[in-house]
Scaffold this motif. Structure first.
Motif, PDB file in Angstrom:
ATOM      1  N   ALA A   1      95.903   0.970  94.848  1.00  0.00           N
ATOM      2  CA  ALA A   1      96.927   1.099  95.888  1.00  0.00           C
ATOM      3  C   ALA A   1      97.942  -0.035  95.835  1.00  0.00           C
ATOM      4  CB  ALA A   1      96.281   1.145  97.274  1.00  0.00           C
ATOM      5  N   ILE A   2      97.667  -1.068  95.022  1.00  0.00           N
ATOM      6  CA  ILE A   2      98.559  -2.232  94.934  1.00  0.00           C
ATOM      7  C   ILE A   2      99.406  -2.158  93.669  1.00  0.00           C
ATOM      8  CG2 ILE A   2      98.686  -4.738  94.661  1.00  0.00           C
ATOM      9  CD1 ILE A   2      96.200  -5.010  96.324  1.00  0.00           C
ATOM     10  N   ILE A   3     100.717  -2.276  93.834  1.00  0.00           N
ATOM     11  CA  ILE A   3     101.654  -2.454  92.713  1.00  0.00           C
ATOM     12  C   ILE A   3     102.009  -3.936  92.689  1.00  0.00           C
ATOM     13  CG2 ILE A   3     103.838  -1.748  91.701  1.00  0.00           C
ATOM     14  CD1 ILE A   3     101.806   0.519  92.032  1.00  0.00           C
ATOM     15  N   LEU A   4     101.742  -4.586  91.573  1.00  0.00           N
ATOM     16  CA  LEU A   4     101.805  -6.046  91.529  1.00  0.00           C
ATOM     17  C   LEU A   4     102.906  -6.529  90.587  1.00  0.00           C
ATOM     18  CD1 LEU A   4     100.127  -8.345  92.814  1.00  0.00           C
ATOM     19  CD2 LEU A   4      98.795  -8.425  90.697  1.00  0.00           C
ATOM     20  N   GLY A   5     103.531  -7.630  90.982  1.00  0.00           N
ATOM     21  CA  GLY A   5     104.543  -8.251  90.134  1.00  0.00           C
ATOM     22  C   GLY A   5     104.479  -9.756  90.245  1.00  0.00           C
TER      23      GLY A   5
ATOM     24  N   TYR B   1      94.221  -0.639 105.471  1.00  0.00           N
ATOM     25  CA  TYR B   1      94.779   0.243 106.499  1.00  0.00           C
ATOM     26  C   TYR B   1      95.724   1.277 105.878  1.00  0.00           C
ATOM     27  CZ  TYR B   1      96.749   2.058 110.749  1.00  0.00           C
ATOM     28  OH  TYR B   1      97.131   2.916 111.746  1.00  0.00           O
ATOM     29  N   CYS B   2      96.485   0.862 104.885  1.00  0.00           N
ATOM     30  CA  CYS B   2      97.380   1.817 104.217  1.00  0.00           C
ATOM     31  C   CYS B   2      96.577   2.927 103.541  1.00  0.00           C
ATOM     32  CB  CYS B   2      98.256   1.103 103.195  1.00  0.00           C
ATOM     33  SG  CYS B   2      99.575   0.110 103.925  1.00  0.00           S
ATOM     34  N   LYS B   3      95.446   2.601 102.957  1.00  0.00           N
ATOM     35  CA  LYS B   3      94.594   3.612 102.322  1.00  0.00           C
ATOM     36  C   LYS B   3      94.025   4.572 103.362  1.00  0.00           C
ATOM     37  CE  LYS B   3      91.714   1.815  99.290  1.00  0.00           C
ATOM     38  NZ  LYS B   3      90.798   0.795  98.716  1.00  0.00           N
ATOM     39  N   GLN B   4      93.629   4.000 104.503  1.00  0.00           N
ATOM     40  CA  GLN B   4      93.123   4.850 105.595  1.00  0.00           C
ATOM     41  C   GLN B   4      94.232   5.776 106.108  1.00  0.00           C
ATOM     42  OE1 GLN B   4      91.442   2.672 108.972  1.00  0.00           O
ATOM     43  NE2 GLN B   4      92.255   4.233 110.364  1.00  0.00           N
TER      44      GLN B   4
END
Length: 591
Positions: free
Chosen positions: A200-204, A164-167
């Motif tokens: 679109a994902i920043i991962l930690g 949804y964030c990408k849309q």
């Protein structure tokens, strides 16, 4: 006029800090001045600066002390609110309230946090609220799913939110990133494939140091340590590097050793060490920190960084700066001298949290606490409740107002103050002492780098501007997407960003991308505007050297240029006569 100054020394580098205007410069070792606090006249300060740091003196005197004081002292709270409607805004959601670990200092059992599961419908509505109503003029949006449980227990919900964030970002022509911290112990090849290839994902992940240090804190329900499984998870990624989140507790204060260990792990983008939020009288209680020992370990960390810089290893400093590390943040902040920090925390302003019912809280840690509730996404913001986080600044808190580093610090974290003192604003004495020394250390560290190598110092400044750019959607991407939307062409944010980013020259990148849709797209100089095609993209010079910004010209009507600027969002337009637009804004366009 007398000004308050402090002279201190770390890393064999003396610094004079002018408290009233938040400015500092280096002092030569052989200059005759004792460490301590003084009140000096403007002429005395300028004379000391000129003799000790002539280059910094020239920068400092370019703006008079009177101007600096006026800028600091005459702020208006409404103006601050207006300015804070721009920049990066963060929405915190808790996709999971459960976890497969049993970390010894975890706050998931907080009395404020409920157990009900967040639904995609509420998450979607919360994102819409943030983007369309709460912060339509933001430069970028972040949806933080770190929450209070393990997000991978709700991987399907995470995927829905990401999609949804990408849309949504394709609709608004601005970046929306999803970030979250996972313990990496639930990874499967399928989950890794998804996370590793989703830009679109920043991962930690959370890890507290070497095997012994980490496994004293971060364990499974059966008390088995997690270190080996975390490292195994890091190695599974092929395309993506992860940020490492470290909780510094009174039981693991050796920040130099922790950082060095984690720096060398595979696929690490940055290391972020932050102090524990615990005030329960246990062995993890913040009050158990040994300040002198802690500062000595930060001193060693700085010495280690300086050694690595001499070897040409700038990455050793870069990984500390790029994430949310507490000390790295102080280095970043102290690079920008003369800035007046009104607030310590962005809670309830550019950061909000939404629970499973759509209630809005000023901080994710305080979901469910009515003192932190500022509204509901379906009913809007309660301005009276929100004002608690907007209107109280460092000038209205006695302890902060009289502090020598107030302009750097901005005051106490609302949650820390609340948990420790049952008060939003009353700072924690021990934290204040730690901040004071770490700020002094960071200033000496910066000046040490500056004196040892102008090349490394220049790289550090460039890194600071690069970090600052993380909080913005590139205006080139926004302008291209807005331009194409006007021509009824909907494009993918990632595609536009990636294509333009391939080129050192952004104008060349824009032209090459737009020619995919119209081979006649070219660069023009506006004369009288009568023959100019619209829509168009105007090129404007940025305040930074060799930098450009872009705006979207919608049309030309009755001799006026109708255009949109990034800061006002997509809805509002501005109108200027052609002659004024070409004289004051831009005369070079892409159309």
């Amino acid at each position: 006029m007398k000004l308050k100054v402090s002279v201190f020394e770390y890393l064999n580098q003396k610094v004079m800090y002018i408290q009233d205007v938040n400015y500092y410069f280096g002092i030569k070792n052989d200059f005759n001045i004792k460490l301590g606090d003084y009140e000096l006249s403007e002429d005395q300060i300028l004379a000391i600066a000129k003799e000790n740091d002539p280059e910094e003196y020239e920068v400092f005197v370019s703006t008079s002390i009177e101007e600096r004081l006026n800028k600091i002292k005459t702020y208006d709270i409404e103006e601050i609110k207006e300015q804070s409607s721009y920049g990066q805004f963060t929405l915190c959601l808790h996709p999971s309230r459960k976890c497969n670990l049993n970390c010894k200092y975890c706050f998931r059992e907080s009395e404020y946090l409920g157990e009900q599961q967040l639904t995609f419908e509420v998450a979607k509505d919360a994102i819409d609220f943030l983007v369309d109503k709460y912060a339509p003029c933001a430069s970028k949006y972040v949806v933080d799913l770190s929450g209070s449980g393990e997000p991978l227990l709700q991987i399907d919900l995470v995927k829905q939110i990401v999609d949804y964030c990408k849309q949504k970002r394709n609709e608004i022509c601005k970046n929306i990133e999803v970030m979250f911290c996972t313990n990496l112990t639930l990874l499967t090849p399928e989950i890794v494939e998804y996370l590793d290839n989703e830009p679109a994902i920043i991962l930690g992940t959370s890890i507290d140091g070497d095997r012994i240090t980490n496994d004293n804190n971060r364990v499974y329900a059966n008390d088995k340590g997690t270190y080996d499984d975390i490292v195994k998870g890091l190695k599974m990624f092929k395309n993506k590097k992860l940020g490492l989140a470290v909780t510094i507790t009174p039981l693991n204060q050796d920040v130099d050793l922790i950082y060095d260990c984690l720096y060398h792990l595979p696929n690490v983008d940055c290391v972020s060490m932050k102090f524990i939020r615990c005030y329960d009288g246990s062995k993890y209680d913040f009050d158990n920190f040994d300040i002198s020992y802690l500062i000595s370990r930060y001193d060693r960390l700085c010495c280690n960084i300086l050694v690595e810089l001499e070897k040409g290893n700038f990455e050793y400093l870069e990984k500390l700066m790029k994430g949310g590390d507490y000390f790295g943040g102080l280095i970043y902040r102290n690079l920008f001298k003369g800035i007046y920090k009104i607030y310590r925390c962005d809670a309830g302003k550019s950061r909000i949290a939404v629970d499973n019912k759509g209630d809005i809280f000023a901080c994710s840690v305080m979901n469910g606490n009515n003192d932190y509730r500022i509204g509901n996404i379906y009913n809007g913001i309660n301005k009276e409740n929100q004002s608690k986080f907007e209107c109280v600044t460092i000038e209205s808190v006695t302890q902060c107002k009289n502090c020598e580093i107030k302009s750097i610090c901005g005051g106490e974290c609302y949650v820390n103050a609340y948990l420790k003192n049952s008060d939003f604003y009353n700072p924690i004495d021990k934290m204040c002492k730690i901040k004071l020394e770490l700020n002094k250390l960071s200033m000496s560290f910066i000046d040490k780098i500056k004196n040892k190598s102008s090349v490394v110092y220049s790289k550090l400044i460039d890194l600071a501007f690069e970090i600052n750019s993380y909080e913005n959607t590139p205006t080139a991407v926004w302008a291209v997407m807005s331009f194409l939307n006007t021509r009824n062409v909907i494009v993918n944010y990632s595609e536009v960003n990636n294509c333009i980013a391939k080129y050192d020259n952004m104008v060349e990148g824009i032209l090459n991308y737009l020619k995919k849709f119209d081979d006649n797209i070219s660069l023009y100089k506006i004369h009288n505007g009568k023959d100019m095609k619209t829509p168009a993209i105007a090129i404007i010079k940025n305040t930074q050297p060799n930098a450009l910004d872009f705006l979207h010209i919608v049309s030309i009507n009755d001799g006026n240029v109708i255009f949109k600027v990034f800061e006002l969002g997509n809805a509002d337009v501005i109108s200027l006569p052609i002659y004024e637009f070409t004289r004051t804004v831009s005369c070079i366009v892409i159309c």
